[in-house]
Design an enzyme around this catalytic site. Structure first.
Site, mmCIF file in Angstrom:
data_model
loop_
_atom_site.group_PDB
_atom_site.id
_atom_site.type_symbol
_atom_site.label_atom_id
_atom_site.label_comp_id
_atom_site.label_asym_id
_atom_site.label_seq_id
_atom_site.Cartn_x
_atom_site.Cartn_y
_atom_site.Cartn_z
ATOM 1 N N GLU A 169 -12.956 4.717 6.132
ATOM 2 C CA GLU A 169 -12.901 3.708 6.884
ATOM 3 C C GLU A 169 -13.990 4.192 8.650
ATOM 4 O O GLU A 169 -13.976 3.205 9.461
ATOM 5 C CB GLU A 169 -10.756 4.052 7.819
ATOM 6 C CG GLU A 169 -10.963 4.943 8.501
ATOM 7 C CD GLU A 169 -9.892 4.881 8.456
ATOM 8 O OE1 GLU A 169 -8.462 5.062 7.785
ATOM 9 O OE2 GLU A 169 -8.984 5.957 9.723
ATOM 10 N N GLN A 205 0.775 -1.247 0.117
ATOM 11 C CA GLN A 205 -0.279 -0.222 -0.241
ATOM 12 C C GLN A 205 1.055 1.410 -0.024
ATOM 13 O O GLN A 205 0.548 2.367 -0.795
ATOM 14 C CB GLN A 205 -1.250 0.173 1.780
ATOM 15 C CG GLN A 205 -1.872 -0.924 1.148
ATOM 16 C CD GLN A 205 -2.904 -1.496 2.912
ATOM 17 O OE1 GLN A 205 -2.852 -2.541 3.425
ATOM 18 N NE2 GLN A 205 -3.514 -0.039 2.961
ATOM 19 N N ARG A 230 -8.187 -1.123 8.176
ATOM 20 C CA ARG A 230 -9.330 0.216 8.009
ATOM 21 C C ARG A 230 -8.833 0.769 9.229
ATOM 22 O O ARG A 230 -10.417 1.563 9.922
ATOM 23 C CB ARG A 230 -10.344 -0.845 7.805
ATOM 24 C CG ARG A 230 -11.070 0.130 6.796
ATOM 25 C CD ARG A 230 -12.465 -0.796 6.392
ATOM 26 N NE ARG A 230 -13.129 0.062 5.274
ATOM 27 C CZ ARG A 230 -13.446 -0.280 4.683
ATOM 28 N NH1 ARG A 230 -14.415 -1.281 4.646
ATOM 29 N NH2 ARG A 230 -14.285 0.541 3.702
ATOM 30 N N CYS A 231 -8.055 1.518 9.301
ATOM 31 C CA CYS A 231 -8.277 2.680 10.639
ATOM 32 C C CYS A 231 -7.137 3.532 10.965
ATOM 33 O O CYS A 231 -5.946 3.204 10.261
ATOM 34 C CB CYS A 231 -8.388 2.402 12.191
ATOM 35 S SG CYS A 231 -7.604 1.630 12.825
#
Ligand code: CDP
Length: 796
Positions: free
Chosen positions: A742, A224, A371-372
């Site tokens: 998110e 990523q 996802r945060c």
């Protein structure tokens, strides 16, 4: 809709629900994922993993593996050590074993690897490696890690006397003590946010290709953050950075799992250098679930000082974080426990104090930002569970208690008790929309009536603002690399364009939405803009995509670079129209003469002039780069409300309705935003209801396959009702946008859990830890006690 907005929609600009362009190739099976990368002469690598969670390695015998036809290389930690690569630095200033030398420290740790003609030969050869282990006592939670006489897991580190990694604190302890001294009521809560795995459909992997003739190393990799990896490879392997190219192809989901540097990447690179052949490594599902990038696993306790009228006076919080055997969180260097201290930012609380302790255990490294935004999920979960319990302790209505303590619309900018600056929001309005959509008063009446007949209905609210979009660079860095982002835009002669950014989509639709920003700023139709990300040889330097930072940072850079292009195009327009720049006006896609609006030139005509008819002294071409360092984080706000019915006989609970009100400022693409919210709510429901990856007392990972680690399919996932009525533009983002990726995964879990806890109201049960599996709910209901804490899982 205004004619300006219509013009914008026509060219796929801001606010257009343009279909995702990337889906053309994804749904036709034409995506280019890592496993699609095949290079001439490519070999395959497989990893031998430890079956034991803690053991001394007495010997490793690789002789049988070397004899298997088709095997080219067998690597062990000892061999890596001769090249100073047995250990690597982590993104949190710790070290991590690439291949174990002295000890294994978690089940699934990398012990050896084999490179062979095909992956099957490599796997067979792994099984032929004989490792003699001497088992050691195992630690699976922070309590065991800190017990007297606990074995020291990281005895490789000089001066490491126990298993504590850090102690960290933030806030004002004295002011918090004063708040508690004045409290009428003190409400307390203790819970465990269990370990979970981001579990992208595509596992992690790399194809390393070292070319001896050019000394160039190309690595195709599921990352990523390609530029951070390039810097890490340059530093760890001591290779010249200009001769390293990291290419992140299409990614089949990341969710934070694909940010850290994994041993497999390092091994495949070294193998390619040694063998001078491309080497592919790709994990199987169990390898991914057992060894890479876990999240959460924090024990949270806290208390809230309350005045009897409902005003919150202060908060104390403590976190024990289980990081596994290596502290490898990818998070801003300054904040040891991520942005846990973003807790309670939506509420006007005068004083707060947070302490955090991180410990080593015999588990795979944890702490990834699943996802945060670096631990905000845990922070918001604790916040919203605490808020519910505090309202109950006061005997106040859940919605009224929240509304009374919200930061008011006219109180921005607002300094939170932990020092963040929130800048905008309409919290009460969002709550009102949510309450109306769920028909709050009616549901409360129905709940009372149902209770009389033995039916358990519950309603859970979660309201939160979270920080998205790190940096600014003053406060946010990873390994000293400042957190900003970038965009590079080249407008060709015919007015078509190519845009590259330092972000990297893993399914969020950047190819679609970035082109919409260019369309909005320049009037070039989105369909005429190609977006490319993920190749360090061509993309401008950036920090990648995680923590919903793309729109707040890279998206802002796209707007800024487009404005630079527009400024140059204005000079070209003045030249073409034979007037001075000051006499020129802009409308979407066209410059015109102020005093004669019919006399104008399009952006495409300006592009042609940039290469064929530029004025004397003006540099040819129409391209530029922008680096964007945001002045602040963006602060979206969300209200999630869930209603459930719990079956008192079985503990099974069903979702009746879910309402989501998200205010993420200006929406670039409303349909993509809705997709992000639905995905997030699905993950929130999964966390609350079924996702359970844990460890038994012997350190065995329970949940390393999809038979045990449950992900909800479309069948189990409830429907969601989404609301977009409230739009509070971000005051500092060039487009007024805030992050969204998110939010629902962060704020959602508490809404589901609060709903079940609300259904259990009056039973004396204060907490059931996630996941709220039916047997846990049943146990709490039947025996009237909390069901908390894991691991280890029960043995009976
Ligand atoms: O960093 P990440 O891409 O995961 O998250 P994000 O910046 O919140 O964006 C997720 C997707 O939603 C991207 O395609 C964004 O462009 C889109 N988005 C949007 O259309 N409007 C917003 N206000 C925020 C995001």
């Amino acid at each position: 809709m205004t004619s300006k907005a219509l013009d914008e929609i026509k060219i796929g600009g801001l606010g257009s629900s343009r279909k995702r362009v990337e889906d053309e190739r994804f749904i036709r099976g034409k995506g280019n994922y890592l496993d699609d990368v095949t290079l001439p002469g490519m070999l395959h690598m497989e990893i031998l993993r430890s079956p034991l969670p803690h053991a001394r390695i007495k010997s490793i015998d690789t002789s049988r593996a070397w004899e298997i036809p088709g095997v080219h290389l067998v690597m062990t930690g000892e061999m890596m050590a001769t090249r100073n690569l047995a250990w690597m630095p982590t993104l949190s200033y710790d070290t991590q074993a690439v291949l174990a030398t002295d000890k294994v420290r978690f089940q699934g740790q990398e012990v050896a690897c084999v490179i062979a003609d095909d992956p099957y030969i490599a796997k067979d050869a792994c099984e032929a490696i004989e490792v003699d282990y001497e088992p050691l006592p195992v630690i699976v939670n922070p309590e065991q890690a800190q017990a007297d006489g606990a074995p020291i897991i990281r005895d490789d580190k000089d001066g490491q006397a126990g298993n504590v990694i850090y102690d960290w604190e933030v806030g004002d302890p004295a002011a918090t003590d004063r708040a508690f001294a004045q409290a009428d009521v003190v409400s307390k809560l203790e819970l465990h946010y269990p370990r979970s795995h981001p579990s992208p459909i595509e596992c992690c992997g790399s194809v390393a290709d070292f070319n001896r003739a050019t000394s160039k190393l190309t690595v195709y990799m599921t990352t990523q953050a390609p530029h951070i990896i390039r810097a890490a490879v340059a530093m760890v392997a001591e290779l010249p950075e200009h001769l390293i190219r990291i290419v992140s192809p299409d990614i089949g989901g990341g969710f934070g799992n694909k940010v850290p540097v994994y041993p497999g990447y390092v091994m495949s690179i070294l193998a390619s250098i040694l063998l001078e052949r491309p080497v592919k490594w790709i994990e199987d599902k169990t390898g991914n679930l057992i060894s890479t990038g876990f999240a959460r696993d924090v024990y949270l306790k806290g208390e809230m000082a309350l005045r009897k009228d409902g005003k919150i006076l202060g908060v104390r919080m403590h976190t024990d974080a289980d990081h596994g055997a290596f502290f490898s969180d990818a998070q801003p260097s300054k904040f040891k426990i991520g942005l846990m201290h973003s807790a309670f930012a939506a509420y006007d609380i005068p004083a707060a104090h947070l302490t955090a302790r991180g410990v080593y255990t015999n588990k795979a490294p944890g702490g990834v930002a699943y996802r945060c935004s670096f631990r905000v999920t845990e922070a918001m979960f604790f916040q919203e569970r605490m808020i519910q319990e505090a309202a109950n302790d006061l005997g106040m209505d859940q919605a009224a208690f929240r509304r009374m303590n919200f930061v008011a619309d006219d109180d921005f900018p607002h300094r939170t008790p932990f020092g963040f600056l929130t800048d905008s929001g309409q919290y009460a309005k969002c709550l009102d929309v949510g309450l109306k959509a769920i028909d709050y008063d009616k549901f409360r009446d129905e709940q009372k009536e149902a209770r009389k007949r033995g039916r358990l209905l519950g309603l859970g609210i979660s309201t939160m603002t979270e920080p998205l979009g790190a940096g600014n660079s003053r406060e946010y860095d990873i390994l000293g690399i400042k957190m900003f982002d970038s965009a590079d835009l080249k407008v060709h002669m015919t007015g078509k364009a190519i845009l590259r950014t330092g972000a990297k989509s893993q399914g969020q639709g950047h190819e679609t939405t970035w082109a919409q920003i260019v369309a909005h700023e320049l009037g070039i139709p989105a369909a005429d803009v190609t977006v490319e990300e993920g190749d360090t040889d061509t993309a401008p330097f950036g920090m990648g995509t995680y923590a919903s930072r793309s729109t707040p940072v890279a998206g802002a850079a796209v707007a800024m670079v487009s404005r630079k292009i527009r400024a140059k195009a204005r000079k070209l327009a003045a030249h073409l129209l034979e007037v001075s720049e000051e006499d020129i006006e802009w409308e979407l896609g066209r410059f015109y003469v102020r005093s004669a609006p019919d006399r104008g030139v399009t952006i495409q005509e300006c592009a042609m002039a940039a290469y064929s008819n530029m004025p004397d002294g003006l540099e040819p071409g129409l391209e530029n780069t922008a680096y964007y360092d945001p002045p602040n984080l963006t602060w979206p706000f969300a209200v999630y409300i869930v209603t459930v019915e719990v079956d008192p006989v079985t503990g099974v609970w069903d979702v009746l309705k879910t309402v989501a009100v998200d205010d993420c400022g200006v929406r670039i693409n409303p349909v993509i935003v809705e997709g992000q919210i639905m995905g997030g709510l699905t993950e929130a429901y999964a966390m609350a209801s079924m996702q359970f990856i844990t460890f038994d007392a012997d350190g065995n990972c329970v949940g390393s396959n999809y038979m045990d680690y449950l992900l909800p399919s479309a069948w189990e996932t409830p429907g969601f009702e989404l609301h977009s009525e409230v739009v509070t533009p971000c005051p500092h983002h060039p487009l007024g946008a805030k992050g969204i990726g998110e939010c629902a995964a962060v704020g959602g879990p508490a809404a589901f859990v609060n709903a079940v806890m609300d259904a259990l109201g009056g039973t004396g049960v204060r907490n059931i830890d996630m996941p709220l599996l039916p047997d846990r709910v049943w146990e709490a209901l039947t025996n009237h006690h909390d069901v908390s804490g894991a691991p280890p899982i029960r043995q009976d």
